[in-house]
Design an enzyme around this catalytic site. Structure first.
Site, mmCIF file in Angstrom:
data_model
loop_
_atom_site.group_PDB
_atom_site.id
_atom_site.type_symbol
_atom_site.label_atom_id
_atom_site.label_comp_id
_atom_site.label_asym_id
_atom_site.label_seq_id
_atom_site.Cartn_x
_atom_site.Cartn_y
_atom_site.Cartn_z
ATOM 1 N N ARG A 1 36.034 19.334 -20.695
ATOM 2 C CA ARG A 1 37.445 19.401 -20.337
ATOM 3 C C ARG A 1 38.058 20.712 -20.814
ATOM 4 N NH1 ARG A 1 40.942 17.879 -23.808
ATOM 5 N NH2 ARG A 1 39.716 16.115 -24.607
ATOM 6 N N TYR B 1 56.842 24.112 0.175
ATOM 7 C CA TYR B 1 55.943 22.983 0.412
ATOM 8 C C TYR B 1 56.588 21.667 -0.035
ATOM 9 C CZ TYR B 1 51.925 19.917 -0.544
ATOM 10 O OH TYR B 1 51.066 18.864 -0.611
ATOM 11 N N ASP C 1 53.948 31.389 -5.598
ATOM 12 C CA ASP C 1 52.862 30.663 -4.937
ATOM 13 C C ASP C 1 52.323 31.583 -3.844
ATOM 14 O OD1 ASP C 1 51.284 29.044 -3.293
ATOM 15 O OD2 ASP C 1 52.524 27.278 -3.606
ATOM 16 N N LYS D 1 42.791 25.885 -0.067
ATOM 17 C CA LYS D 1 43.108 26.548 1.185
ATOM 18 C C LYS D 1 42.227 27.780 1.405
ATOM 19 C CE LYS D 1 46.415 23.411 1.417
ATOM 20 N NZ LYS D 1 46.590 22.894 0.047
#
Length: 380
Positions: free
Chosen positions: A46, A98, A170, A195
């Site tokens: 992690r 978004y 972004d 993406k």
């Protein structure tokens, strides 16, 4: 190194133990330690994983930043950036963004008395007027999702830094191939690596890049403490995809240009949103701020929502689906899909109507994409 060389090599040296050219998938949850406080740089997966480190270093290199962090999704990356805020803080965001980001702002942050004000995407004056004494950061998308508006990153960075605020950009729609916000004054860049970065529609992921050590340390702490990290296989798939980012983005943009020109002359199309068109109101800013115009095209349909539904059902090469940035072409209806969480009255006031379609233009042969759109847009 130039961009595509970095995409292939940054953070991805041959494996020192075997000489493997491709970064291995370190499929482990923990690491052997020789004694108390003695290990080889990794303790628990992690906290860190060598496969993940390769992706983080590569993303930092592509964005011309010093530090990269990888996450299990783009929204996990967003939530980590927003962990920099505390109860009672305020942020300013562009109004076209978004739907998932809007949902975090309005339905999660608001529960902790963190408020958001929205500025018209391209209005520098509105960003400054929206700043309050408790404002901590400004949040941008450019080009925006789904109306493909441009925001002058350098100008907003000057506003943010004059008020001692962080600027977050972004960069998902543009990718670092066409735009590098840190070079323009941004403090933090984030991506949904689902993406264009991965580019093959087979993995979910997110990324943050910064050159600010204090910010990086805070984000790294949250990454480890909250644990929204990607698994090594997801990271490896993203690394595999990233190697062709440059060549893919060039083809995405070339096909999008052809599609936008076709749509702008079609009798059933009311308006086309693509910054590569000279008619786009932000075309000159896009020319200055970006090295290419990207692969996203949105357009306003002449007709009703029933006409839109009939059109998407006819598509054969474009697939009607959420997401974007894969090698295959997708068509999306933002009002009912990616932006469905935004109330209708707010959506429509911002220009996102029921007859807007968003295209993620893939890298197929452009002639086939045009033929598909042409047959789908025919009168009933």
């Amino acid at each position: 190194m130039k961009f595509s060389t970095k995409a292939i090599h940054a953070g991805q040296e041959p494996d020192p133990s075997t000489g493997a050219i491709m970064t291995p998938i370190y499929q482990t949850s923990t690491y052997a330690q020789s004694g108390m406080g003695e290990h080889k740089g990794y303790e628990y997966a992690r906290t860190g994983n060598p496969t993940r480190t390769a992706l983080e270093d590569c993303m930092a290199a592509l964005e011309n930043g010093r530090y990269g962090l990888a996450f299990a999704s783009g929204l996990a990356a967003e939530q980590t950036v927003l962990s920099l805020l505390s109860t009672g803080d305020h942020l300013v965001a562009c109004d076209d963004l978004y739907g998932g980001t809007y949902r975090i702002f309005e339905r999660i942050l608001s529960r902790y008395q963190i408020q958001t004000s929205y500025a018209t995407a391209g209005s520098i004056e509105e960003y400054e007027k929206a700043i309050r004494p408790n404002t901590k950061l400004i949040w941008l998308e450019t080009p925006t999702n789904p109306l493909l508006r441009l925001v002058d990153i350098k100008a907003v960075a000057e506003v943010a830094h004059r008020h001692n605020l962080l600027l977050v950009v972004d960069n998902t729609f543009s990718s670092p191939y066409f735009q590098q916000p840190l070079d323009l004054g941004a403090d933090i860049v984030l991506h949904s690596t689902t993406k264009y970065i991965n580019g093959h529609s087979d993995v979910i992921g997110g990324s943050i890049v910064t050159s600010n050590k204090e910010v990086y340390d805070a984000l790294k702490f949250h990454q480890n403490a909250a644990g929204a990290v990607p698994g090594p296989m997801d990271v490896w798939l993203t690394l595999r995809g990233i190697k062709t980012l440059g060549i893919r983005m060039r083809q995405h943009a070339e096909n999008a240009r052809i599609v936008a020109n076709f749509l702008s002359e079609h009798p059933r199309v009311e308006k086309v949103y693509y910054p590569g068109l000279a008619s786009h109101p932000d075309h000159e800013l896009a020319r200055r701020q970006m090295s290419g115009f990207g692969g996203m095209v949105s357009f306003q349909f002449k007709g009703t929502i029933a006409d839109v539904d009939r059109t998407v059902r006819r598509l054969k090469i474009f697939t009607f689906a959420e997401s974007l940035g894969g090698v295959e072409s997708l068509a999306c209806h933002p009002a009912s899909m990616t932006h469905g969480s935004i109330p209708r009255e707010i959506r429509e006031a911002r220009g996102l109507t029921d007859t807007l379609l968003r295209l993620s233009v893939g890298i197929e042969d452009a002639e086939d994409l045009i033929a598909d759109l042409d047959q789908a847009l025919q009168e009933p």
